[in-house]
Design a protein around this motif. Structure first.
Motif, PDB file in Angstrom:
ATOM      1  N   LEU A 299       0.669  -1.156  -0.131  1.00 54.64           N
ATOM      2  CA  LEU A 299      -0.073  -0.117  -0.003  1.00 54.64           C
ATOM      3  C   LEU A 299       0.971   1.197   0.063  1.00 54.64           C
ATOM      4  CD1 LEU A 299      -2.913  -0.997   2.630  1.00 54.64           C
ATOM      5  CD2 LEU A 299      -2.805  -0.986  -0.167  1.00 54.64           C
ATOM      6  N   LYS A 300       2.128   1.213   0.140  1.00 58.58           N
ATOM      7  CA  LYS A 300       2.989   2.474  -0.022  1.00 58.58           C
ATOM      8  C   LYS A 300       2.931   2.653  -1.231  1.00 58.58           C
ATOM      9  CE  LYS A 300       6.162   1.140   3.660  1.00 58.58           C
ATOM     10  NZ  LYS A 300       7.732   0.859   4.147  1.00 58.58           N
ATOM     11  N   ASN A 301       2.453   1.845  -2.306  1.00 58.93           N
ATOM     12  CA  ASN A 301       2.607   2.231  -3.692  1.00 58.93           C
ATOM     13  C   ASN A 301       1.382   2.905  -3.956  1.00 58.93           C
ATOM     14  OD1 ASN A 301       5.009   0.922  -4.992  1.00 58.93           O
ATOM     15  ND2 ASN A 301       4.022  -0.954  -3.758  1.00 58.93           N
ATOM     16  N   GLY A 302       0.319   3.228  -3.238  1.00 57.82           N
ATOM     17  CA  GLY A 302      -1.268   3.704  -3.404  1.00 57.82           C
ATOM     18  C   GLY A 302      -2.091   2.836  -2.984  1.00 57.82           C
ATOM     19  N   PHE A 303      -3.374   3.355  -3.201  1.00 54.48           N
ATOM     20  CA  PHE A 303      -4.678   2.395  -3.118  1.00 54.48           C
ATOM     21  C   PHE A 303      -4.874   1.353  -3.934  1.00 54.48           C
ATOM     22  CE2 PHE A 303      -5.636   6.315  -0.780  1.00 54.48           C
ATOM     23  CZ  PHE A 303      -6.676   6.203   0.118  1.00 54.48           C
ATOM     24  N   MET A 304      -5.215   0.284  -3.312  1.00 59.01           N
ATOM     25  CA  MET A 304      -5.341  -1.063  -4.178  1.00 59.01           C
ATOM     26  C   MET A 304      -6.730  -1.615  -4.003  1.00 59.01           C
ATOM     27  SD  MET A 304      -1.667  -2.720  -3.378  1.00 59.01           S
ATOM     28  CE  MET A 304      -1.838  -4.150  -4.447  1.00 59.01           C
ATOM     29  N   TYR A 305      -7.138  -2.225  -5.144  1.00 57.66           N
ATOM     30  CA  TYR A 305      -8.244  -3.294  -4.915  1.00 57.66           C
ATOM     31  C   TYR A 305      -8.081  -4.570  -3.803  1.00 57.66           C
ATOM     32  CZ  TYR A 305     -11.293  -1.118  -8.421  1.00 57.66           C
ATOM     33  OH  TYR A 305     -12.170  -0.171  -8.986  1.00 57.66           O
ATOM     34  N   LEU A 306      -8.759  -5.027  -3.066  1.00 55.03           N
ATOM     35  CA  LEU A 306      -8.606  -6.204  -2.221  1.00 55.03           C
ATOM     36  C   LEU A 306      -8.053  -7.415  -3.342  1.00 55.03           C
ATOM     37  CD1 LEU A 306      -8.639  -7.997   0.269  1.00 55.03           C
ATOM     38  CD2 LEU A 306     -11.204  -8.131  -0.260  1.00 55.03           C
ATOM     39  N   ASP A 307      -8.766  -7.574  -4.555  1.00 54.90           N
ATOM     40  CA  ASP A 307      -8.454  -8.715  -5.416  1.00 54.90           C
ATOM     41  C   ASP A 307      -6.833  -8.542  -5.569  1.00 54.90           C
ATOM     42  OD1 ASP A 307     -10.651  -9.699  -5.382  1.00 54.90           O
ATOM     43  OD2 ASP A 307     -10.948  -9.124  -7.372  1.00 54.90           O
ATOM     44  N   ASP A 308      -6.063  -7.121  -5.926  1.00 61.72           N
ATOM     45  CA  ASP A 308      -4.898  -6.985  -6.332  1.00 61.72           C
ATOM     46  C   ASP A 308      -3.766  -7.138  -4.984  1.00 61.72           C
ATOM     47  OD1 ASP A 308      -5.242  -6.498  -8.788  1.00 61.72           O
ATOM     48  OD2 ASP A 308      -5.372  -4.350  -8.655  1.00 61.72           O
ATOM     49  N   ILE A 309      -4.339  -6.951  -3.829  1.00 60.69           N
ATOM     50  CA  ILE A 309      -3.551  -7.041  -2.507  1.00 60.69           C
ATOM     51  C   ILE A 309      -3.414  -8.531  -2.386  1.00 60.69           C
ATOM     52  CG2 ILE A 309      -3.524  -7.097  -0.073  1.00 60.69           C
ATOM     53  CD1 ILE A 309      -5.017  -4.255  -0.580  1.00 60.69           C
ATOM     54  N   ILE A 310      -4.413  -9.395  -2.638  1.00 57.42           N
ATOM     55  CA  ILE A 310      -4.606 -10.843  -2.488  1.00 57.42           C
ATOM     56  C   ILE A 310      -3.397 -11.597  -3.285  1.00 57.42           C
ATOM     57  CG2 ILE A 310      -5.700 -12.894  -2.428  1.00 57.42           C
ATOM     58  CD1 ILE A 310      -8.339 -11.364  -1.344  1.00 57.42           C
ATOM     59  N   LYS A 311      -3.511 -11.154  -4.797  1.00 51.96           N
ATOM     60  CA  LYS A 311      -2.642 -11.697  -5.729  1.00 51.96           C
ATOM     61  C   LYS A 311      -1.310 -11.198  -5.551  1.00 51.96           C
ATOM     62  CE  LYS A 311      -6.289 -11.647  -9.186  1.00 51.96           C
ATOM     63  NZ  LYS A 311      -6.817 -11.007 -10.399  1.00 51.96           N
ATOM     64  N   ALA A 312      -0.770 -10.107  -5.322  1.00 59.54           N
ATOM     65  CA  ALA A 312       0.484  -9.586  -5.029  1.00 59.54           C
ATOM     66  C   ALA A 312       1.115 -10.132  -3.646  1.00 59.54           C
ATOM     67  CB  ALA A 312       0.635  -8.123  -4.994  1.00 59.54           C
ATOM     68  N   SER A 313       0.299 -10.341  -2.619  1.00 58.88           N
ATOM     69  CA  SER A 313       0.709 -11.026  -1.288  1.00 58.88           C
ATOM     70  C   SER A 313       1.300 -12.169  -1.427  1.00 58.88           C
ATOM     71  CB  SER A 313      -0.109 -10.656  -0.203  1.00 58.88           C
ATOM     72  OG  SER A 313      -1.304 -11.575  -0.515  1.00 58.88           O
ATOM     73  N   GLY A 314       0.574 -13.095  -2.327  1.00 60.60           N
ATOM     74  CA  GLY A 314       1.000 -14.467  -2.301  1.00 60.60           C
ATOM     75  C   GLY A 314       0.189 -15.228  -1.042  1.00 60.60           C
ATOM     76  N   LEU A 315      -0.627 -14.732  -0.553  1.00 64.54           N
ATOM     77  CA  LEU A 315      -1.181 -15.330   0.723  1.00 64.54           C
ATOM     78  C   LEU A 315      -2.871 -15.555   0.381  1.00 64.54           C
ATOM     79  CD1 LEU A 315       0.311 -13.049   3.477  1.00 64.54           C
ATOM     80  CD2 LEU A 315       0.904 -15.588   2.978  1.00 64.54           C
ATOM     81  N   PRO A 316      -3.231 -16.588   1.338  1.00 62.92           N
ATOM     82  CA  PRO A 316      -4.803 -16.860   1.132  1.00 62.92           C
ATOM     83  C   PRO A 316      -5.490 -15.668   1.494  1.00 62.92           C
ATOM     84  CG  PRO A 316      -3.661 -18.363   2.566  1.00 62.92           C
ATOM     85  CD  PRO A 316      -2.625 -17.307   2.551  1.00 62.92           C
ATOM     86  N   SER A 317      -6.862 -15.415   0.921  1.00 66.54           N
ATOM     87  CA  SER A 317      -7.845 -14.257   0.844  1.00 66.54           C
ATOM     88  C   SER A 317      -8.092 -14.222   2.516  1.00 66.54           C
ATOM     89  CB  SER A 317      -9.184 -14.522   0.210  1.00 66.54           C
ATOM     90  OG  SER A 317      -9.748 -15.663   0.295  1.00 66.54           O
TER      91      SER A 317
END
Length: 387
Positions: A340-358
């Motif tokens: 989130l230091k890069n900016g606001f994000m959709y939840l879907d994008d956070i899940i995909k980029a984190s590599g962790l379960p939803s």
């Protein structure tokens, strides 16, 4: 969650309107369950054995072909299950199960949107009204939505682009087809700042039957519809009627009483549409709701050599897939904060980029929200909380 292929399969079944498909999805829970459902059960829900026969076709070849076309043409597929599907559109009586998007959908759940429509054969006055009001609305943080038709629609898109802000064109054909052909410049420019959108898959030719259907999407994406100029019989008036049925506001620019081209807009005003002589007449309705994300200032001339230079002050969503960013190592909270230091994000994008379960990301976001580190916004969008 159902795969995009199943959503595409569902949307290609002929003879079933979106409202019927959505009723089936609501009953069975998802396209996955609907795909496996017995045809007699589907028939009982539809009240028609004949209509239910299309569900005997389980062949996924057409859906796979469409997804291949999308990949080859840079078209994304947004389904009703996706967080990025605009909530306003999701809540109309007959939302399209699938949107094919060329470009990037603006954050409709964060910002207001106004549909600007009108006749294909406007006067100079109608063109001026559509373009100038759209430019001022766009510069204030309003997403301009229209149908890319010749005349007022094209003027509206041009106004938003002139202001350096997003605009969305909803087509009555596949998103890979420029229609009408004279709008080819806009068709090439709009995805740079916004999106070309259609519920019809790539390769679908324009059809007279498609345009009334696409009009409900134009109004459904928007808080309200502005009719810039329209005669008594005009597709713009159909969009205004759909807006009223969807609970949207209707606005109209007044015209000369002896001008046939203004008769439709003048009639709307007589029937209760709000008279508009400038963007401020619409913004006064939007500012109490979206004021923190909006501003009203004159539209500056387009920068030389850079017609799409951003004017600043607006919220840009960060999409990590564009630069391949992903997080590994550390707690779920640490990964989220780093993203989130890069900016606001959709939840879907956070899940995909984190590599962790939803579920793990959901729990971590709740902890971060309660701790005051993260703020949640409509549409499953998250960002760092400002001090």
């Amino acid at each position: 969650m159902s795969s995009p292929a199943l959503w595409v399969w569902l949307s290609t079944l002929h003879g079933l309107p979106p409202a019927a498909l959505n009723a089936l999805i609501e009953h069975f829970g998802s396209p996955t369950e609907l795909y496996s459902a017995p045809v007699p059960e589907i028939s009982a829900i539809l009240g028609s054995a004949e209509k239910a026969e299309v569900f005997r076709n389980k062949n996924m070849a057409e859906a796979d072909r469409i997804l291949g076309e999308c990949a080859a043409n840079g078209i994304s597929v947004v389904t009703l299950q996706d967080a990025s599907y605009p909530e306003r559109l999701r809540n109309i009586p007959d939302p399209p199960p699938v949107l094919y998007v060329k470009g990037r959908l603006p954050a409709f759940d964060l910002y207001p949107a106004i549909a600007v429509v009108g006749t294909r054969k406007p006067s100079a006055y109608g063109l001026f009204a559509a373009k100038s009001i759209s430019a001022e609305l766009a510069d204030a943080g309003v997403v301009i939505v229209s149908g890319m038709a010749a005349g007022c629609d094209s003027a509206a898109h041009s106004g938003a682009l002139h202001a350096g802000q997003p605009t969305v064109a909803v087509l009555g054909c596949g998103p890979d087809i420029c229609y009408p052909r004279e709008s080819w410049l806009l068709y090439g420019d709009i995805p740079a700042r916004g999106a070309v959108v259609s519920e019809f898959p790539p390769g679908t030719p324009p059809s007279r039957l498609n345009f009334p259907r696409r009009n409900r999407i134009i109004s459904g994406l928007s808080n309200g519809v502005l009719v810039a100029e329209a005669p008594e019989k005009s597709g713009a008036l159909i969009t205004a009627d759909l807006a009223l049925a969807q609970g949207r506001d209707v606005y109209a620019v007044p015209g000369n009483i002896d001008s046939p081209g203004s008769a439709g807009g003048n009639r709307l005003i007589k029937q209760g549409a709000k008279l508009v002589t400038g963007a401020a007449d619409i913004l006064e309705d939007l500012l109490p709701i979206y004021g923190a994300q909006m501003s009203l200032r004159p539209v500056a001339p387009a920068p030389a050599g850079d017609p799409y230079a951003p004017s600043g002050g607006k919220l840009d969503l960060y999409h990590p897939a564009e630069d391949g960013t992903s997080q590994s190592g550390g707690s779920a909270e640490d990964r989220i904060l780093s993203l989130l230091k890069n900016g606001f994000m959709y939840l879907d994008d956070i899940i995909k980029a984190s590599g962790l379960p939803s579920d793990e990301i959901g729990a971590a976001l709740t902890i971060l929200e309660l701790g005051g580190a993260v703020t949640a916004m409509p549409g499953n969008v998250f960002g760092l909380k400002k001090n």
